[in-house]
Design a protein around this motif. Sequence first.
Motif, PDB file in Angstrom:
ATOM      1  N   LEU A  20       0.720  -1.344   0.101  1.00 39.26           N
ATOM      2  CA  LEU A  20       0.041  -0.074  -0.036  1.00 39.26           C
ATOM      3  C   LEU A  20       0.776   1.338   0.027  1.00 39.26           C
ATOM      4  CD1 LEU A  20      -2.863  -0.785   2.545  1.00 39.26           C
ATOM      5  CD2 LEU A  20      -2.894  -0.895   0.057  1.00 39.26           C
ATOM      6  N   LYS A  21       2.102   0.996   0.325  1.00 40.49           N
ATOM      7  CA  LYS A  21       3.183   2.083   0.187  1.00 40.49           C
ATOM      8  C   LYS A  21       2.672   3.399   1.075  1.00 40.49           C
ATOM      9  CE  LYS A  21       4.493   1.257  -4.346  1.00 40.49           C
ATOM     10  NZ  LYS A  21       4.600   1.685  -5.817  1.00 40.49           N
ATOM     11  N   PRO A  22       2.526   2.947   2.667  1.00 42.35           N
ATOM     12  CA  PRO A  22       1.777   3.791   3.493  1.00 42.35           C
ATOM     13  C   PRO A  22       2.900   5.030   3.920  1.00 42.35           C
ATOM     14  CG  PRO A  22       2.507   2.051   4.697  1.00 42.35           C
ATOM     15  CD  PRO A  22       2.592   1.588   3.292  1.00 42.35           C
ATOM     16  N   ASN A  23       2.682   6.193   4.129  1.00 44.32           N
ATOM     17  CA  ASN A  23       3.463   7.242   4.625  1.00 44.32           C
ATOM     18  C   ASN A  23       2.656   8.170   5.666  1.00 44.32           C
ATOM     19  OD1 ASN A  23       5.698   6.929   3.182  1.00 44.32           O
ATOM     20  ND2 ASN A  23       4.914   7.995   1.320  1.00 44.32           N
ATOM     21  N   HIS A  24       3.335   8.545   6.725  1.00 48.93           N
ATOM     22  CA  HIS A  24       2.495   9.371   7.640  1.00 48.93           C
ATOM     23  C   HIS A  24       2.656  10.903   7.392  1.00 48.93           C
ATOM     24  CE1 HIS A  24       0.638   9.920  11.541  1.00 48.93           C
ATOM     25  NE2 HIS A  24       1.707  10.938  11.812  1.00 48.93           N
ATOM     26  N   CYS A  25       1.560  11.408   7.363  1.00 46.55           N
ATOM     27  CA  CYS A  25       1.568  12.923   7.129  1.00 46.55           C
ATOM     28  C   CYS A  25       1.710  13.567   8.556  1.00 46.55           C
ATOM     29  CB  CYS A  25       0.282  13.209   6.426  1.00 46.55           C
ATOM     30  SG  CYS A  25       0.313  15.336   6.206  1.00 46.55           S
ATOM     31  N   ILE A  65      -1.148   7.684   4.731  1.00 45.04           N
ATOM     32  CA  ILE A  65      -1.914   8.060   3.501  1.00 45.04           C
ATOM     33  C   ILE A  65      -1.249   6.953   2.716  1.00 45.04           C
ATOM     34  CG2 ILE A  65      -2.222   9.505   1.536  1.00 45.04           C
ATOM     35  CD1 ILE A  65      -3.714  10.608   4.042  1.00 45.04           C
ATOM     36  N   GLU A  66      -2.196   6.158   1.902  1.00 44.35           N
ATOM     37  CA  GLU A  66      -1.844   5.323   0.850  1.00 44.35           C
ATOM     38  C   GLU A  66      -1.109   6.007  -0.220  1.00 44.35           C
ATOM     39  OE1 GLU A  66      -3.933   1.812  -1.606  1.00 44.35           O
ATOM     40  OE2 GLU A  66      -4.934   2.676  -0.020  1.00 44.35           O
ATOM     41  N   ASN A  67      -0.012   5.784  -0.654  1.00 42.32           N
ATOM     42  CA  ASN A  67       0.912   5.831  -1.562  1.00 42.32           C
ATOM     43  C   ASN A  67       0.856   7.687  -1.968  1.00 42.32           C
ATOM     44  OD1 ASN A  67       2.396   5.879  -3.989  1.00 42.32           O
ATOM     45  ND2 ASN A  67       0.953   5.425  -5.187  1.00 42.32           N
ATOM     46  N   LYS A  68       1.131   8.259  -0.448  1.00 48.63           N
ATOM     47  CA  LYS A  68       1.361   9.729  -0.375  1.00 48.63           C
ATOM     48  C   LYS A  68       2.329  10.371  -1.319  1.00 48.63           C
ATOM     49  CE  LYS A  68       2.582  13.030   2.760  1.00 48.63           C
ATOM     50  NZ  LYS A  68       3.362  13.614   4.301  1.00 48.63           N
ATOM     51  N   CYS A 103      -3.399  16.015   2.132  1.00 47.10           N
ATOM     52  CA  CYS A 103      -2.447  15.330   1.549  1.00 47.10           C
ATOM     53  C   CYS A 103      -2.984  14.847  -0.078  1.00 47.10           C
ATOM     54  CB  CYS A 103      -2.041  14.036   2.055  1.00 47.10           C
ATOM     55  SG  CYS A 103      -1.281  14.321   3.674  1.00 47.10           S
ATOM     56  N   VAL A 104      -1.974  14.753  -0.881  1.00 44.20           N
ATOM     57  CA  VAL A 104      -2.350  14.288  -2.224  1.00 44.20           C
ATOM     58  C   VAL A 104      -1.779  12.928  -2.219  1.00 44.20           C
ATOM     59  CG1 VAL A 104      -2.020  14.341  -4.690  1.00 44.20           C
ATOM     60  CG2 VAL A 104      -2.159  16.216  -3.480  1.00 44.20           C
ATOM     61  N   GLY A 105      -2.790  11.908  -2.315  1.00 42.71           N
ATOM     62  CA  GLY A 105      -2.375  10.423  -2.353  1.00 42.71           C
ATOM     63  C   GLY A 105      -2.910   9.807  -3.559  1.00 42.71           C
ATOM     64  N   LYS A 106      -3.093   8.460  -3.245  1.00 44.62           N
ATOM     65  CA  LYS A 106      -3.432   7.429  -4.581  1.00 44.62           C
ATOM     66  C   LYS A 106      -4.597   7.949  -5.147  1.00 44.62           C
ATOM     67  CE  LYS A 106      -5.793   3.561  -4.421  1.00 44.62           C
ATOM     68  NZ  LYS A 106      -6.132   2.108  -3.850  1.00 44.62           N
ATOM     69  N   ASN A 107      -5.792   8.391  -4.491  1.00 40.46           N
ATOM     70  CA  ASN A 107      -6.791   8.777  -5.061  1.00 40.46           C
ATOM     71  C   ASN A 107      -7.097  10.218  -5.887  1.00 40.46           C
ATOM     72  OD1 ASN A 107      -7.835   5.963  -4.258  1.00 40.46           O
ATOM     73  ND2 ASN A 107      -8.960   7.029  -2.485  1.00 40.46           N
ATOM     74  N   THR A 108      -6.103  10.861  -5.160  1.00 41.73           N
ATOM     75  CA  THR A 108      -6.314  12.299  -5.643  1.00 41.73           C
ATOM     76  C   THR A 108      -5.219  12.770  -6.437  1.00 41.73           C
ATOM     77  OG1 THR A 108      -5.263  13.211  -3.809  1.00 41.73           O
ATOM     78  CG2 THR A 108      -7.804  13.033  -3.753  1.00 41.73           C
ATOM     79  N   CYS A 109      -4.044  11.913  -6.754  1.00 43.81           N
ATOM     80  CA  CYS A 109      -3.053  12.487  -7.446  1.00 43.81           C
ATOM     81  C   CYS A 109      -3.206  12.882  -8.958  1.00 43.81           C
ATOM     82  CB  CYS A 109      -2.446  11.132  -7.432  1.00 43.81           C
ATOM     83  SG  CYS A 109      -0.364  11.776  -7.904  1.00 43.81           S
TER      84      CYS A 109
END
Length: 123
Positions: free
Chosen positions: A58-63, A70-73, A83-89
């Motif tokens: 899932l490539k998690p990163n903490h903001c 966030i998944e794939n932040k 944050c801009v992540g997987k769904n909003t990139c």
Amino acid sequence: MNRFLLFFLIIFFLIDIFLNPGIIEKEKFSEKRIKDEYKDLSRFKNCKNCNIYVPKYLKPNHCEFCGICIENKNHHDFIIGKCVGKNTCLIHFLCVILFIFNLFRTCFLLLFILIDMFYFLFY
């Protein structure tokens, strides 16, 4: 043409603001639940701030600003306030491209108007 581009810029901006960027749910990946279900934790990444174990795929990163994982932040954007992540990139990218295009288009139109005014006043 300008109204059309501005309309899409506003639509993409609103989608970017209200769409979930890929927030990782704490209940789903809680430390206790993952340790009970799985023996091998090498496939999981531990977030010490959220106390969760998230699968590495899932490539998690903490903001630090939002206080969530966030998944794939990609990054935290201060304009939209999240944050801009997987769904909003992709939506965020389109929003930025449309904004830059509208900015340059407006600058060129203003330049042509000023040149026209200068020509009218002095010639």
